[in-house]
Design a protein around this motif. Sequence first.
Motif, PDB file in Angstrom:
ATOM      1  N   LYS A  14       0.814  -1.213   0.000  1.00  0.00           N
ATOM      2  CA  LYS A  14       0.000   0.000   0.000  1.00  0.00           C
ATOM      3  C   LYS A  14       0.851   1.268   0.000  1.00  0.00           C
ATOM      4  CE  LYS A  14      -0.717  -0.201   4.991  1.00  0.00           C
ATOM      5  NZ  LYS A  14      -1.693  -0.289   6.049  1.00  0.00           N
ATOM      6  N   GLN A  15       2.166   1.132   0.126  1.00  0.00           N
ATOM      7  CA  GLN A  15       3.068   2.286   0.096  1.00  0.00           C
ATOM      8  C   GLN A  15       3.700   2.482  -1.285  1.00  0.00           C
ATOM      9  OE1 GLN A  15       5.541   1.199   3.596  1.00  0.00           O
ATOM     10  NE2 GLN A  15       5.057   3.262   4.282  1.00  0.00           N
ATOM     11  N   ARG A  16       3.253   1.722  -2.278  1.00  0.00           N
ATOM     12  CA  ARG A  16       3.845   1.812  -3.606  1.00  0.00           C
ATOM     13  C   ARG A  16       2.876   2.418  -4.611  1.00  0.00           C
ATOM     14  NH1 ARG A  16       5.618  -4.147  -4.452  1.00  0.00           N
ATOM     15  NH2 ARG A  16       5.938  -4.584  -2.262  1.00  0.00           N
ATOM     16  N   ILE A  17       3.413   3.169  -5.535  1.00  0.00           N
ATOM     17  CA  ILE A  17       2.649   3.649  -6.682  1.00  0.00           C
ATOM     18  C   ILE A  17       3.102   2.790  -7.854  1.00  0.00           C
ATOM     19  CG2 ILE A  17       2.238   5.578  -8.242  1.00  0.00           C
ATOM     20  CD1 ILE A  17       2.847   7.449  -5.908  1.00  0.00           C
ATOM     21  N   LYS A  18       2.169   2.056  -8.450  1.00  0.00           N
ATOM     22  CA  LYS A  18       2.515   1.125  -9.517  1.00  0.00           C
ATOM     23  C   LYS A  18       1.823   1.448 -10.839  1.00  0.00           C
ATOM     24  CE  LYS A  18       5.070  -2.412  -8.092  1.00  0.00           C
ATOM     25  NZ  LYS A  18       6.320  -2.748  -8.732  1.00  0.00           N
ATOM     26  N   LYS A  19       0.594   1.916 -10.768  1.00  0.00           N
ATOM     27  CA  LYS A  19      -0.191   2.092 -11.981  1.00  0.00           C
ATOM     28  C   LYS A  19       0.171   3.376 -12.708  1.00  0.00           C
ATOM     29  CE  LYS A  19      -4.027  -0.664 -10.524  1.00  0.00           C
ATOM     30  NZ  LYS A  19      -5.049  -0.724  -9.526  1.00  0.00           N
ATOM     31  N   ASN A  20       0.129   3.305 -14.031  1.00  0.00           N
ATOM     32  CA  ASN A  20       0.456   4.444 -14.863  1.00  0.00           C
ATOM     33  C   ASN A  20      -0.440   5.643 -14.546  1.00  0.00           C
ATOM     34  OD1 ASN A  20       1.767   5.879 -16.948  1.00  0.00           O
ATOM     35  ND2 ASN A  20       0.093   5.382 -18.335  1.00  0.00           N
ATOM     36  N   GLU A  21      -1.728   5.399 -14.292  1.00  0.00           N
ATOM     37  CA  GLU A  21      -2.653   6.505 -13.997  1.00  0.00           C
ATOM     38  C   GLU A  21      -2.231   7.232 -12.719  1.00  0.00           C
ATOM     39  OE1 GLU A  21      -4.833   3.117 -13.816  1.00  0.00           O
ATOM     40  OE2 GLU A  21      -3.826   3.147 -15.759  1.00  0.00           O
ATOM     41  N   GLU A  22      -1.748   6.476 -11.734  1.00  0.00           N
ATOM     42  CA  GLU A  22      -1.308   7.090 -10.484  1.00  0.00           C
ATOM     43  C   GLU A  22      -0.053   7.926 -10.711  1.00  0.00           C
ATOM     44  OE1 GLU A  22      -0.918   3.556  -8.143  1.00  0.00           O
ATOM     45  OE2 GLU A  22      -2.971   3.700  -7.393  1.00  0.00           O
ATOM     46  N   PHE A  23       0.881   7.417 -11.514  1.00  0.00           N
ATOM     47  CA  PHE A  23       2.074   8.192 -11.862  1.00  0.00           C
ATOM     48  C   PHE A  23       1.674   9.479 -12.573  1.00  0.00           C
ATOM     49  CE2 PHE A  23       4.558   4.322 -11.155  1.00  0.00           C
ATOM     50  CZ  PHE A  23       5.775   4.827 -10.720  1.00  0.00           C
ATOM     51  N   GLN A  24       0.794   9.363 -13.557  1.00  0.00           N
ATOM     52  CA  GLN A  24       0.381  10.536 -14.340  1.00  0.00           C
ATOM     53  C   GLN A  24      -0.306  11.576 -13.464  1.00  0.00           C
ATOM     54  OE1 GLN A  24       1.514  11.064 -17.337  1.00  0.00           O
ATOM     55  NE2 GLN A  24       2.462   9.033 -17.244  1.00  0.00           N
ATOM     56  N   LYS A  25      -1.082  11.122 -12.496  1.00  0.00           N
ATOM     57  CA  LYS A  25      -1.765  12.039 -11.581  1.00  0.00           C
ATOM     58  C   LYS A  25      -0.748  12.838 -10.765  1.00  0.00           C
ATOM     59  CE  LYS A  25      -5.451  12.023  -8.139  1.00  0.00           C
ATOM     60  NZ  LYS A  25      -6.311  11.177  -7.309  1.00  0.00           N
ATOM     61  N   VAL A  26       0.296  12.154 -10.275  1.00  0.00           N
ATOM     62  CA  VAL A  26       1.340  12.838  -9.503  1.00  0.00           C
ATOM     63  C   VAL A  26       2.103  13.804 -10.403  1.00  0.00           C
ATOM     64  CG1 VAL A  26       3.436  12.530  -8.132  1.00  0.00           C
ATOM     65  CG2 VAL A  26       1.526  10.965  -7.829  1.00  0.00           C
ATOM     66  N   PHE A  27       2.404  13.397 -11.646  1.00  0.00           N
ATOM     67  CA  PHE A  27       3.108  14.288 -12.570  1.00  0.00           C
ATOM     68  C   PHE A  27       2.282  15.532 -12.863  1.00  0.00           C
ATOM     69  CE2 PHE A  27       5.343  10.343 -14.415  1.00  0.00           C
ATOM     70  CZ  PHE A  27       6.411  10.502 -13.556  1.00  0.00           C
ATOM     71  N   LYS A  28       0.989  15.343 -13.049  1.00  0.00           N
ATOM     72  CA  LYS A  28       0.123  16.442 -13.442  1.00  0.00           C
ATOM     73  C   LYS A  28      -0.183  17.403 -12.289  1.00  0.00           C
ATOM     74  CE  LYS A  28      -4.123  17.326 -15.985  1.00  0.00           C
ATOM     75  NZ  LYS A  28      -5.301  16.742 -16.621  1.00  0.00           N
ATOM     76  N   HIS A  29      -0.463  16.860 -11.095  1.00  0.00           N
ATOM     77  CA  HIS A  29      -0.922  17.682  -9.983  1.00  0.00           C
ATOM     78  C   HIS A  29       0.149  17.954  -8.937  1.00  0.00           C
ATOM     79  CE1 HIS A  29      -4.946  17.409 -11.556  1.00  0.00           C
ATOM     80  NE2 HIS A  29      -4.873  16.082 -11.565  1.00  0.00           N
ATOM     81  N   GLY A  30       1.281  17.263  -9.022  1.00  0.00           N
ATOM     82  CA  GLY A  30       2.332  17.442  -8.021  1.00  0.00           C
ATOM     83  C   GLY A  30       3.326  18.519  -8.419  1.00  0.00           C
ATOM     84  N   GLN A  47      21.077  14.303  -9.473  1.00  0.00           N
ATOM     85  CA  GLN A  47      20.880  12.857  -9.494  1.00  0.00           C
ATOM     86  C   GLN A  47      19.413  12.427  -9.528  1.00  0.00           C
ATOM     87  OE1 GLN A  47      22.811  14.397  -7.035  1.00  0.00           O
ATOM     88  NE2 GLN A  47      24.700  14.073  -8.166  1.00  0.00           N
ATOM     89  N   PHE A  48      18.518  13.226  -8.940  1.00  0.00           N
ATOM     90  CA  PHE A  48      17.127  12.797  -8.804  1.00  0.00           C
ATOM     91  C   PHE A  48      16.154  13.940  -9.079  1.00  0.00           C
ATOM     92  CE2 PHE A  48      19.556  10.126  -5.878  1.00  0.00           C
ATOM     93  CZ  PHE A  48      19.204   8.872  -6.346  1.00  0.00           C
ATOM     94  N   VAL A  49      14.983  13.567  -9.588  1.00  0.00           N
ATOM     95  CA  VAL A  49      13.839  14.464  -9.678  1.00  0.00           C
ATOM     96  C   VAL A  49      12.773  13.857  -8.777  1.00  0.00           C
ATOM     97  CG1 VAL A  49      12.087  15.506 -11.164  1.00  0.00           C
ATOM     98  CG2 VAL A  49      14.366  15.031 -12.073  1.00  0.00           C
ATOM     99  N   VAL A  50      12.197  14.670  -7.896  1.00  0.00           N
ATOM    100  CA  VAL A  50      11.167  14.179  -6.981  1.00  0.00           C
ATOM    101  C   VAL A  50       9.895  14.981  -7.231  1.00  0.00           C
ATOM    102  CG1 VAL A  50      10.477  13.912  -4.572  1.00  0.00           C
ATOM    103  CG2 VAL A  50      12.838  13.489  -5.236  1.00  0.00           C
ATOM    104  N   TYR A  51       8.821  14.269  -7.522  1.00  0.00           N
ATOM    105  CA  TYR A  51       7.497  14.872  -7.625  1.00  0.00           C
ATOM    106  C   TYR A  51       6.770  14.603  -6.311  1.00  0.00           C
ATOM    107  CZ  TYR A  51       7.866  15.672 -12.645  1.00  0.00           C
ATOM    108  OH  TYR A  51       8.251  16.125 -13.889  1.00  0.00           O
ATOM    109  N   VAL A  52       6.172  15.655  -5.748  1.00  0.00           N
ATOM    110  CA  VAL A  52       5.465  15.541  -4.477  1.00  0.00           C
ATOM    111  C   VAL A  52       4.041  16.036  -4.675  1.00  0.00           C
ATOM    112  CG1 VAL A  52       5.425  16.236  -2.054  1.00  0.00           C
ATOM    113  CG2 VAL A  52       7.610  15.991  -3.235  1.00  0.00           C
ATOM    114  N   MET A  53       3.079  15.213  -4.242  1.00  0.00           N
ATOM    115  CA  MET A  53       1.675  15.595  -4.354  1.00  0.00           C
ATOM    116  C   MET A  53       0.962  15.285  -3.040  1.00  0.00           C
ATOM    117  SD  MET A  53      -1.223  14.186  -6.991  1.00  0.00           S
ATOM    118  CE  MET A  53      -1.758  12.806  -6.005  1.00  0.00           C
ATOM    119  N   PRO A  54       0.171  16.227  -2.517  1.00  0.00           N
ATOM    120  CA  PRO A  54      -0.601  15.927  -1.305  1.00  0.00           C
ATOM    121  C   PRO A  54      -1.579  14.787  -1.563  1.00  0.00           C
ATOM    122  CG  PRO A  54      -0.640  18.279  -1.787  1.00  0.00           C
ATOM    123  CD  PRO A  54      -0.004  17.599  -2.963  1.00  0.00           C
TER     124      PRO A  54
END
Length: 114
Positions: A4-20, A27-34
């Motif tokens: 339950k602590q993992r993001i696996k689905k493409n839709e979930e990734f896209q949501k974080v990219f879009k709204h985060g 070395q890293f890019v971090v997307y953060v979304m409430p």
Amino acid sequence: MKKKQRIKKNEEFQKVFKHGKSFANRQFVVYVMPAVGREEFRIGLSVGKKIGNAVTRNRIKRYIRQTFLELKDELRQDRDYVIIARHPAAGFDFHETKKSLQHVLRIARVLKKK
């Protein structure tokens, strides 16, 4: 990490990219979304094929997961995180990876002060 602590689905990734919001260092890019209505943070990892072979990519992912396990008490819990590894991360050992991730998480202001 628990399932339950993992993001696996493409839709979930896209949501974080879009709204985060994104924060980065070399070395890293971090997307953060409430994450509304959730007590635990979730993380998604993205390590592209340009970074190295499967062994290298899996090692980077292990280092990132271990870093989040060690920092879980200092992290904001009500967030979703997507971490994208860049090419310089391939040459890092665990301690360098942790230090670099702590740096970018401080920039994102999601690490609690010690």
